[in-house]
Design a protein around this motif. Structure first.
Motif, short mmCIF file in Angstrom:
data_model
loop_
_atom_site.label_atom_id
_atom_site.label_comp_id
_atom_site.label_asym_id
_atom_site.label_seq_id
_atom_site.Cartn_x
_atom_site.Cartn_y
_atom_site.Cartn_z
N VAL A 142 -6.78 12.70 11.74
CA VAL A 142 -6.31 11.41 11.23
C VAL A 142 -6.13 10.39 12.35
O VAL A 142 -5.55 9.35 12.14
N LEU A 143 -6.66 10.70 13.53
CA LEU A 143 -6.47 9.82 14.68
C LEU A 143 -7.03 8.43 14.41
O LEU A 143 -6.42 7.42 14.77
N ASP A 144 -8.19 8.36 13.74
CA ASP A 144 -8.82 7.07 13.48
C ASP A 144 -8.12 6.28 12.37
O ASP A 144 -8.46 5.13 12.12
N LEU A 145 -7.15 6.90 11.70
CA LEU A 145 -6.45 6.22 10.61
C LEU A 145 -5.01 5.88 10.98
O LEU A 145 -4.26 5.37 10.14
N ALA A 146 -4.63 6.17 12.21
CA ALA A 146 -3.23 5.98 12.63
C ALA A 146 -3.02 4.60 13.25
O ALA A 146 -3.85 4.12 14.03
N PHE A 147 -1.89 3.96 12.89
CA PHE A 147 -1.49 2.73 13.56
C PHE A 147 0.04 2.62 13.50
O PHE A 147 0.68 3.22 12.64
N SER A 148 0.61 1.90 14.44
CA SER A 148 2.07 1.78 14.55
C SER A 148 2.47 0.35 14.86
O SER A 148 1.74 -0.39 15.52
N ILE A 149 3.65 0.00 14.35
CA ILE A 149 4.27 -1.30 14.67
C ILE A 149 5.41 -1.03 15.64
O ILE A 149 6.30 -0.22 15.36
N THR A 150 5.39 -1.65 16.78
CA THR A 150 6.53 -1.59 17.70
C THR A 150 7.33 -2.86 17.54
O THR A 150 6.76 -3.96 17.41
N TYR A 151 8.65 -2.72 17.54
CA TYR A 151 9.49 -3.90 17.29
C TYR A 151 10.79 -3.81 18.08
O TYR A 151 11.20 -2.75 18.52
N THR A 184 0.84 -1.20 0.00
CA THR A 184 0.00 0.00 0.00
C THR A 184 0.88 1.24 0.00
O THR A 184 1.95 1.26 0.61
N LEU A 185 0.39 2.27 -0.67
CA LEU A 185 1.06 3.57 -0.71
C LEU A 185 0.56 4.42 0.45
O LEU A 185 -0.65 4.59 0.63
N PHE A 186 1.48 4.93 1.25
CA PHE A 186 1.12 5.77 2.40
C PHE A 186 1.68 7.18 2.19
O PHE A 186 2.68 7.37 1.49
N ARG A 187 1.02 8.15 2.81
CA ARG A 187 1.50 9.54 2.77
C ARG A 187 2.12 9.91 4.10
O ARG A 187 1.64 9.50 5.15
N LYS A 188 3.18 10.69 4.03
CA LYS A 188 3.77 11.23 5.24
C LYS A 188 2.92 12.41 5.69
O LYS A 188 2.62 13.30 4.91
N GLU A 237 10.49 -1.41 22.86
CA GLU A 237 9.36 -0.48 22.72
C GLU A 237 9.77 0.88 22.16
O GLU A 237 8.93 1.63 21.71
N GLU A 238 11.07 1.21 22.21
CA GLU A 238 11.50 2.52 21.73
C GLU A 238 11.45 2.62 20.20
O GLU A 238 11.45 3.71 19.65
N TYR A 239 11.41 1.51 19.49
CA TYR A 239 11.45 1.51 18.03
C TYR A 239 10.04 1.33 17.49
O TYR A 239 9.28 0.47 17.95
N SER A 240 9.68 2.13 16.49
CA SER A 240 8.34 2.00 15.91
C SER A 240 8.34 2.43 14.46
O SER A 240 9.12 3.28 14.04
N LEU A 241 7.44 1.83 13.70
CA LEU A 241 7.18 2.22 12.32
C LEU A 241 5.74 2.73 12.30
O LEU A 241 4.81 2.00 12.63
N ASN A 242 5.57 4.01 11.93
CA ASN A 242 4.28 4.67 12.10
C ASN A 242 3.57 4.88 10.77
O ASN A 242 4.19 5.27 9.78
N PHE A 243 2.28 4.64 10.75
CA PHE A 243 1.47 4.70 9.53
C PHE A 243 0.30 5.67 9.72
O PHE A 243 -0.23 5.80 10.83
#
Length: 635
Positions: free
Chosen positions: A540-549, A466-470, A552-558
């Motif tokens: 955009v709160l309802d469209l936000a999600f993050s992967i923690t890996y 999927t294409l995401f926008r910053k 806990e300090e590291y995350s990939l945010n969408f």
């Protein structure tokens, strides 16, 4: 997308960003136009990094960009400038009047590169939202007609930016600044095959803001001492009945005549009809809608009143009582008085076709109510039932998104009482069929298979990517990145891409995260990028999600572009982590698949009643000697 830097490399990272900032600062000052242009383009790419932005601004790079705009006609500046400003390091109020004037000229110019106008509109939007003084300055220079002209182009991105600025000015201004005619933006809905999510939200906000102008009247009861309101009330009586001269009548005779006519109009308190309008809502709004109907469609108004006043008392449809309740129903359906939601996008195209939606809808629906009343052969005791049917007629018709009043009128009148009964019967039969115990048991047996089907679809969607926008703290940006799952479901690959890029190959995405390292998936306000920009990212709160890996300090945010993509990705990531899918999309799809499968299984049982319990198992036979003896047959 934010990946937090490991603390042990932070010092070296800052030094590198400082050197990069120094090099770009020198490149922008170069006398070679080619070097300067390349430096500005590179600056737009790297300015998203907060550390670089701090280093560049500390070297007075921000002032250099402003100076370039003031002295020349550079167009590349805008992207870098917006990226730097979005970090909140420099206040918008520090901008010079010369710079602001230049940006305003870009917007007001009739012939200019649309990309420059898009970013200029975004700059003005941020200025309007940042302070009242900047809002007043923009308001004086940007006319409503000029913004409307930007809405009438075919470029959807330019339309969206112009609409964003218009909404910012409407929300920042007072009542006098909110007089935007619905017809002026009607062409947006028809200029393209589809309206984007962001534009749909702005149209929803515009609709809500304009409808909420009616809230004050809706929450104000009638004042019996207000002469203007009393005149409006008596105007209804005078418009319905032939008036004889009342000058020669005594006060008692005049009051008796008025009470009789107000009763024919359908007021419950015929001696003091103002009491009927004391309930809020709908308050004075009910009086406004009745007066509008009487003045706009006098023949239809007189016909309604006279037709019902000639019926038997128990069969007459009371105009005033019906109008007050109908106005309340329309207020509830149109959600008048409710503040706009941060994520709402449900707008009515019919709203933008004309400028007095509530009054015009009332005029159509009050005649519909009279028609439905006759179809139901209703009496006074059936009043609430009739109003429920009328509410259903209006709601079902509006859900089909009619684009004009004429289309709405045709559809709502075609949806007569017999059609409503048919729809209710169909829905009731479907509900009874799907709720019988055997069907419920069959559903439970089918669920695991269908859930596995949905899981595979989610994983396939992640593999496709999927294409995401910053997302900045203020608006959507044109920076894009792509994320996809490897075919073996073991690695997430991601990386920056250019606009209009086809699905990139896995090799083209330089960054990756092993699925085995993913610890958790968080959504909404629990996401790190939502906490960092608390209060700025509510849309955009309802469209936000993050992967923690890893830790806990590291995350990939969408930030998903739509609720559909949000559900697909959160479900897919849950499947990868061995967790249950929980999105509303999954539940909806499961119900659809179950419904389809149940209908297919029950095709052969159409019109055959399904018992609630299984038939009893018969008792075993007294003996089991019922096998055929072939030996005797051979003899």
């Amino acid at each position: 997308m934010v990946v937090q830097t490991n603390h042990q490399y932070l010092g070296l990272y800052c030094v590198c960003q400082g050197r990069c900032a120094e090099d770009l600062y020198k490149g922008i000052q170069s006398s070679d136009s080619g070097v300067r242009c390349d430096s500005l383009k590179l600056l737009a790419d790297v300015s998203t990094d907060i550390t670089f932005a701090q280093e560049f601004i500390s070297r007075d790079g921000h002032s250099l960009l402003v100076k370039i705009v003031e002295d020349a006609h550079e167009s590349v500046f805008s992207l870098a400038f917006m990226e730097l400003m979005d970090h909140g390091i420099v206040s918008w109020e520090n901008l010079s009047s010369v710079f602001i004037k230049k940006v305003l000229n870009f917007v007001n110019a009739k012939v200019l590169d649309t990309s420059i106008q898009q970013v200029s509109l975004a700059i003005l939007e941020s200025m309007v939202l940042s302070s009242s003084s900047l809002f007043n300055e923009v308001k004086q220079e940007i006319t409503l007609e000029r913004l409307i002209s930007h809405l009438q182009v075919t470029n959807q991105q330019l339309q969206t930016k112009a609409m964003a600025l218009l909404m910012a000015m409407l929300l920042a201004g007072g009542e006098a600044d909110r007089q935007v005619r619905g017809g002026e933006v009607f062409n947006i809905i028809h200029s393209s095959s589809s309206v984007g999510d962001e534009m749909a939200h702005y149209l929803y906000v515009l609709q809500t803001v304009r409808l909420n102008h009616l809230e004050a009247r809706m929450r104000t009861p009638l004042d019996s001492y207000n002469q203007e309101q009393r005149d409006m009330l008596h105007g209804l009586r005078q418009a319905a009945f032939e008036m004889e001269s009342e000058s020669g009548l005594s006060n008692e005779r005049r009051r008796s005549l008025c009470a009789k006519e107000f009763k024919k109009l359908g007021f419950s308190n015929n001696s003091n009809p103002g009491l009927d309008l004391s309930r809020c809502p709908p308050g004075l709004l009910a009086l406004d809608t009745m007066a509008y109907f009487a003045s706009r469609y006098p023949d239809a108004y007189s016909r309604f009143v006279l037709e019902n006043s000639s019926r038997e008392d128990k069969h007459e449809c009371p105009f005033a009582r019906s109008s007050i309740q109908l106005t309340l129903i329309l207020c509830e359906i149109l959600r008048i008085g409710e503040p706009p939601s941060e994520t709402g996008s449900d707008y009515h195209p019919i709203f933008f076709a004309q400028d007095r939606l509530l009054e015009e809808l009332f005029c159509i629906c009050i005649q519909l109510l009279n028609k439905t009343w006759k179809e139901m052969r209703a009496t006074q005791e059936d009043f609430d039932k009739v109003m429920q049917v009328v509410r259903e007629q209006i709601t079902r018709t509006l859900s089909s998104k009619p684009t004009s009043l004429e289309l709405f009128k045709n559809k709502v009148n075609a949806l007569n009482y017999s059609e409503i009964l048919k729809l209710r019967q169909t829905e009731r039969l479907h509900q009874e069929e799907t709720l019988s115990p055997p069907v419920l048991e069959l559903k439970e047996r089918l669920k695991p298979e269908l859930l596995e089907l949905i899981r595979q679809q989610r994983l396939n969607r992640l593999c496709h990517g999927t294409l995401f926008r910053k997302i900045s703290s203020r608006r959507r940006q044109d920076k894009l990145w792509y994320c996809r799952l490897s075919p073996n479901h073991k690695v997430l690959h991601y990386g920056d891409v250019e606009e209009q890029t086809e699905t990139p190959s896995i090799e083209a995405l330089q960054e990756k995260i092993p699925v085995a390292d993913i610890k958790n998936v968080v959504t909404g306000k629990d996401c790190p990028h939502m906490k960092e920009n608390k209060g700025k990212q509510t849309k955009v709160l309802d469209l936000a999600f993050s992967i923690t890996y890893d830790v806990e300090e590291y995350s990939l945010n969408f930030i998903a572009s739509s609720r559909t993509d949000f559900c697909l990705w959160t479900d897919g990531l849950s499947v990868l982590l061995g967790k249950e899918m929980s999105s509303e999309s999954m539940h909806s799809e499961l119900e659809i698949l179950l419904s389809m499968e149940i209908k297919l299984r029950l095709l052969d049982l159409e019109n055959v009643p399904i018992p609630d319990t299984a038939p009893p198992i018969p008792k075993p036979p007294s003996n089991f000697n019922f096998c055929y003896d072939f030996s005797q047959a051979e003899q």
